[in-house]
Design a protein around this motif. Structure first.
Motif, PDB file in Angstrom:
ATOM      1  N   THR A  17       0.829  -1.222   0.000  1.00 49.66           N
ATOM      2  CA  THR A  17       0.000   0.000   0.000  1.00 49.66           C
ATOM      3  C   THR A  17       0.859   1.266   0.000  1.00 49.66           C
ATOM      4  N   MET A  18       2.164   1.119   0.227  1.00 48.48           N
ATOM      5  CA  MET A  18       3.058   2.278   0.263  1.00 48.48           C
ATOM      6  C   MET A  18       3.599   2.643  -1.115  1.00 48.48           C
ATOM      7  N   LYS A  19       3.303   1.823  -2.099  1.00 49.71           N
ATOM      8  CA  LYS A  19       3.933   1.931  -3.411  1.00 49.71           C
ATOM      9  C   LYS A  19       3.844   3.321  -4.034  1.00 49.71           C
ATOM     10  N   ASP A  20       2.690   3.950  -3.974  1.00 48.81           N
ATOM     11  CA  ASP A  20       2.489   5.213  -4.686  1.00 48.81           C
ATOM     12  C   ASP A  20       2.579   6.443  -3.793  1.00 48.81           C
ATOM     13  N   LYS A  21       3.044   6.270  -2.583  1.00 47.86           N
ATOM     14  CA  LYS A  21       3.153   7.421  -1.673  1.00 47.86           C
ATOM     15  C   LYS A  21       4.392   8.233  -2.020  1.00 47.86           C
ATOM     16  N   LYS A  22       4.199   9.521  -2.240  1.00 46.08           N
ATOM     17  CA  LYS A  22       5.295  10.416  -2.615  1.00 46.08           C
ATOM     18  C   LYS A  22       5.683  11.251  -1.395  1.00 46.08           C
ATOM     19  N   LEU A  23       6.660  10.761  -0.657  1.00 47.02           N
ATOM     20  CA  LEU A  23       7.096  11.413   0.565  1.00 47.02           C
ATOM     21  C   LEU A  23       8.614  11.408   0.621  1.00 47.02           C
ATOM     22  N   ASP A  24       9.174  12.347   1.382  1.00 44.06           N
ATOM     23  CA  ASP A  24      10.624  12.289   1.563  1.00 44.06           C
ATOM     24  C   ASP A  24      10.962  11.111   2.473  1.00 44.06           C
ATOM     25  N   LYS A  25      12.240  10.808   2.617  1.00 42.04           N
ATOM     26  CA  LYS A  25      12.675   9.592   3.304  1.00 42.04           C
ATOM     27  C   LYS A  25      12.140   9.490   4.725  1.00 42.04           C
ATOM     28  N   ASP A  26      12.274  10.561   5.498  1.00 47.26           N
ATOM     29  CA  ASP A  26      11.840  10.523   6.891  1.00 47.26           C
ATOM     30  C   ASP A  26      10.328  10.391   7.009  1.00 47.26           C
ATOM     31  N   ALA A  27       9.603  11.146   6.186  1.00 49.61           N
ATOM     32  CA  ALA A  27       8.138  11.095   6.229  1.00 49.61           C
ATOM     33  C   ALA A  27       7.642   9.732   5.768  1.00 49.61           C
ATOM     34  N   TYR A  28       8.345   9.157   4.780  1.00 48.87           N
ATOM     35  CA  TYR A  28       7.976   7.832   4.272  1.00 48.87           C
ATOM     36  C   TYR A  28       8.091   6.785   5.381  1.00 48.87           C
ATOM     37  N   LEU A  29       9.205   6.824   6.115  1.00 52.20           N
ATOM     38  CA  LEU A  29       9.410   5.873   7.199  1.00 52.20           C
ATOM     39  C   LEU A  29       8.356   6.041   8.286  1.00 52.20           C
ATOM     40  N   GLN A  30       8.061   7.286   8.626  1.00 58.89           N
ATOM     41  CA  GLN A  30       7.046   7.539   9.657  1.00 58.89           C
ATOM     42  C   GLN A  30       5.681   7.018   9.235  1.00 58.89           C
ATOM     43  N   GLU A  31       5.330   7.240   7.968  1.00 62.58           N
ATOM     44  CA  GLU A  31       4.043   6.769   7.470  1.00 62.58           C
ATOM     45  C   GLU A  31       4.008   5.242   7.437  1.00 62.58           C
ATOM     46  N   TRP A  32       5.106   4.632   6.998  1.00 61.28           N
ATOM     47  CA  TRP A  32       5.161   3.179   6.946  1.00 61.28           C
ATOM     48  C   TRP A  32       5.002   2.572   8.330  1.00 61.28           C
ATOM     49  N   MET A  33       5.644   3.149   9.320  1.00 60.96           N
ATOM     50  CA  MET A  33       5.548   2.601  10.663  1.00 60.96           C
ATOM     51  C   MET A  33       4.113   2.653  11.183  1.00 60.96           C
ATOM     52  N   LYS A  34       3.368   3.678  10.803  1.00 63.24           N
ATOM     53  CA  LYS A  34       1.950   3.761  11.182  1.00 63.24           C
ATOM     54  C   LYS A  34       1.142   2.683  10.462  1.00 63.24           C
ATOM     55  N   VAL A  35       1.375   2.562   9.148  1.00 67.92           N
ATOM     56  CA  VAL A  35       0.662   1.567   8.338  1.00 67.92           C
ATOM     57  C   VAL A  35       0.981   0.162   8.843  1.00 67.92           C
ATOM     58  N   ARG A  36       2.243  -0.075   9.102  1.00 68.78           N
ATOM     59  CA  ARG A  36       2.701  -1.374   9.585  1.00 68.78           C
ATOM     60  C   ARG A  36       2.033  -1.744  10.904  1.00 68.78           C
ATOM     61  N   ALA A  37       2.063  -0.825  11.855  1.00 67.74           N
ATOM     62  CA  ALA A  37       1.474  -1.089  13.171  1.00 67.74           C
ATOM     63  C   ALA A  37      -0.016  -1.363  13.062  1.00 67.74           C
ATOM     64  N   ALA A  38      -0.707  -0.577  12.243  1.00 66.99           N
ATOM     65  CA  ALA A  38      -2.157  -0.745  12.090  1.00 66.99           C
ATOM     66  C   ALA A  38      -2.483  -2.108  11.491  1.00 66.99           C
ATOM     67  N   ALA A  39      -1.699  -2.535  10.496  1.00 68.43           N
ATOM     68  CA  ALA A  39      -1.948  -3.825   9.837  1.00 68.43           C
ATOM     69  C   ALA A  39      -1.756  -4.980  10.807  1.00 68.43           C
ATOM     70  N   LEU A  40      -0.699  -4.935  11.602  1.00 73.64           N
ATOM     71  CA  LEU A  40      -0.436  -6.014  12.549  1.00 73.64           C
ATOM     72  C   LEU A  40      -1.469  -6.031  13.676  1.00 73.64           C
ATOM     73  N   GLU A  41      -1.794  -4.869  14.184  1.00 72.69           N
ATOM     74  CA  GLU A  41      -2.768  -4.799  15.273  1.00 72.69           C
ATOM     75  C   GLU A  41      -4.146  -5.263  14.820  1.00 72.69           C
ATOM     76  N   ALA A  42      -4.484  -5.017  13.550  1.00 65.83           N
ATOM     77  CA  ALA A  42      -5.776  -5.463  13.018  1.00 65.83           C
ATOM     78  C   ALA A  42      -5.890  -6.985  13.020  1.00 65.83           C
ATOM     79  N   GLU A  43      -4.740  -7.668  13.006  1.00 67.46           N
ATOM     80  CA  GLU A  43      -4.709  -9.133  13.027  1.00 67.46           C
ATOM     81  C   GLU A  43      -4.360  -9.666  14.412  1.00 67.46           C
ATOM     82  N   GLY A  44      -4.381  -8.782  15.404  1.00 66.91           N
ATOM     83  CA  GLY A  44      -4.115  -9.190  16.772  1.00 66.91           C
ATOM     84  C   GLY A  44      -2.657  -9.468  17.057  1.00 66.91           C
ATOM     85  N   MET A  45      -1.755  -8.887  16.251  1.00 66.27           N
ATOM     86  CA  MET A  45      -0.327  -9.108  16.449  1.00 66.27           C
ATOM     87  C   MET A  45       0.336  -7.840  16.979  1.00 66.27           C
ATOM     88  N   ASN A  46       1.322  -8.025  17.820  1.00 64.08           N
ATOM     89  CA  ASN A  46       2.045  -6.926  18.428  1.00 64.08           C
ATOM     90  C   ASN A  46       3.039  -6.346  17.424  1.00 64.08           C
TER      91      ASN A  46
END
Length: 383
Positions: free
Chosen positions: A350-379
């Motif tokens: 889902t991050m493929k088309d996001k146009k962000l600088d390096k730091d913003a990209y990492l911050q956004e990915w960490m949010k997306v990542r956490a949300a995806a894992l938590e939605a499946e009951g994973m830490n």
């Protein structure tokens, strides 16, 4: 995510010991095979070379060991089909999770797979120059601590050791280096006071022999609060007492922590027959390389870790099942980890088309990542 460490039982070890004398006729390896590992002189590199000699003697295989100064430079050849395997450390976990240096465009969560691992009587610890006046982790406040660029395994390990004493990088002076070897040259030269290493790593001997000397502050296993702080930063660490290493012995043990190192890993799409042959060759040849150096005992059956933080390759699972040590509980754990990697891969897509600088990209990915894992009951471990 709760990490579980599991070794085989004594009975299973005896069973596999008997199986090791069986024919290895179904081991089919190419004439030349390549692993990447840490720099020359490190325990990961030296152990790889020792295994390579045994494979050469038995199968005529030339094992080429490609040195890499940090996690990225060891993993890139695997990603780019330059090597088939990596003798790796905790960076395997960061790559699988897609965090830190692996949470950027061009990387993301990697579907890496375990093959075989080593857990010897050594620790992976924060070494301190003896002339720095440090007696405990708390004494590191105000000292100079090495961190290695593009190597979250080393940097997070240093951060975790400080956390044990309630310290952060803000409480010390961090000095950044481009590679592991450079950080240890700096230890000998007096540029830093502390750096992460395996207690059996070659460069630690140079520090011990220098005018500075070496010491390893303990992480008392009775300090539950300290361990809780440490594992919040590095959840793959477990309490472990080292009796092997520079300045360490059975008479002078180090009460600290460890994780499998080195661990032989590969990609999920690596040829299953190649993986099967690789693990079988390394494991059944144990008796022919175990005496190359004391740390080699980590590759023995009883020191295998089958329930860690990264799944095993199907070719490796096939071998361990045939060996009679792979249990239903291990399989369930492995399936959970495979599912986790699939969740991370889908989230990364889902991050493929996001146009962000390096730091913003990492911050956004960490949010997306956490949300995806938590939605499946994973830490997510990190947010």
């Amino acid at each position: 995510m709760r990490l579980m460490i599991s070794s085989v039982s004594v009975a299973s070890a005896m069973l596999l010991g008997a199986m090791n004398v069986a024919s290895a006729a179904d081991v089919k390896l190419p004439g030349t095979i390549a692993w990447s590992a840490y720099n020359t002189g490190t325990t990961g590199y030296n152990q790889s070379v020792a295994i390579g000699k045994a494979l050469k003697d038995k199968y005529g295989v030339n094992l080429r060991v490609v040195p890499g100064k940090n996690d990225i430079s060891r993993m890139a050849p695997l990603k780019n089909d330059k090597v088939q395997f990596v003798a790796n450390g905790a960076g395997t976990y960061f790559a699988s999770e897609g965090v830190f240096n692996f949470g950027v465009e061009g990387w993301g969560p990697q579907k890496v797979r375990m093959v075989i691992s080593a857990t010897s009587d050594a620790n992976v610890a924060l070494a301190v120059a003896a002339d720095a006046g440090v007696k405990s982790m708390a004494d590191l406040k105000g000292k100079r601590v090495a961190v290695v660029r593009s190597s979250p395994a080393l940097t997070i390990a240093a951060e975790a050791h400080l956390a044990f004493a309630g310290l952060t990088f803000d409480d010390v002076t961090t000095v950044e280096f481009g590679g592991y070897g450079a950080s240890w040259k700096a230890m000998v030269n007096g540029q830093v006071d502390a750096a992460i290493a395996s207690t059996v790593s070659g460069p630690t001997k140079k520090l011990e022999a220098s005018p500075r000397g070496i010491m390893w502050p303990d992480l008392p296993h009775s300090d539950k609060a300290g361990w809780e702080r440490m594992t919040k930063v590095a959840p793959y660490y477990v309490p472990h007492t080292a009796t092997l290493g520079t300045g360490i012995s059975k008479e002078q043990p180090h009460e600290g922590g460890a994780y499998p190192y080195p661990m032989l890993i590969t990609r999920d799409d690596q040829n299953s027959d190649l993986v099967y042959s690789m693990v079988k060759a390394v494991h059944t040849e144990y008796d022919n390389y175990k005496d190359a150096m004391p740390a080699m005992k980590g590759w023995a059956t009883e020191n295998q870790t089958f329930k860690w933080a990264v799944p095993y390759h199907e070719g490796a699972v096939k071998y361990w099942k045939e060996a009679g040590v792979w249990t239903a509980d291990m399989e369930a754990h492995n399936q959970m980890l495979l599912k986790r990697q699939d969740i991370l891969a889908a989230a990364w897509a889902t991050m493929k088309d996001k146009k962000l600088d390096k730091d913003a990209y990492l911050q956004e990915w960490m949010k997306v990542r956490a949300a995806a894992l938590e939605a499946e009951g994973m830490n997510p471990v990190w947010k």
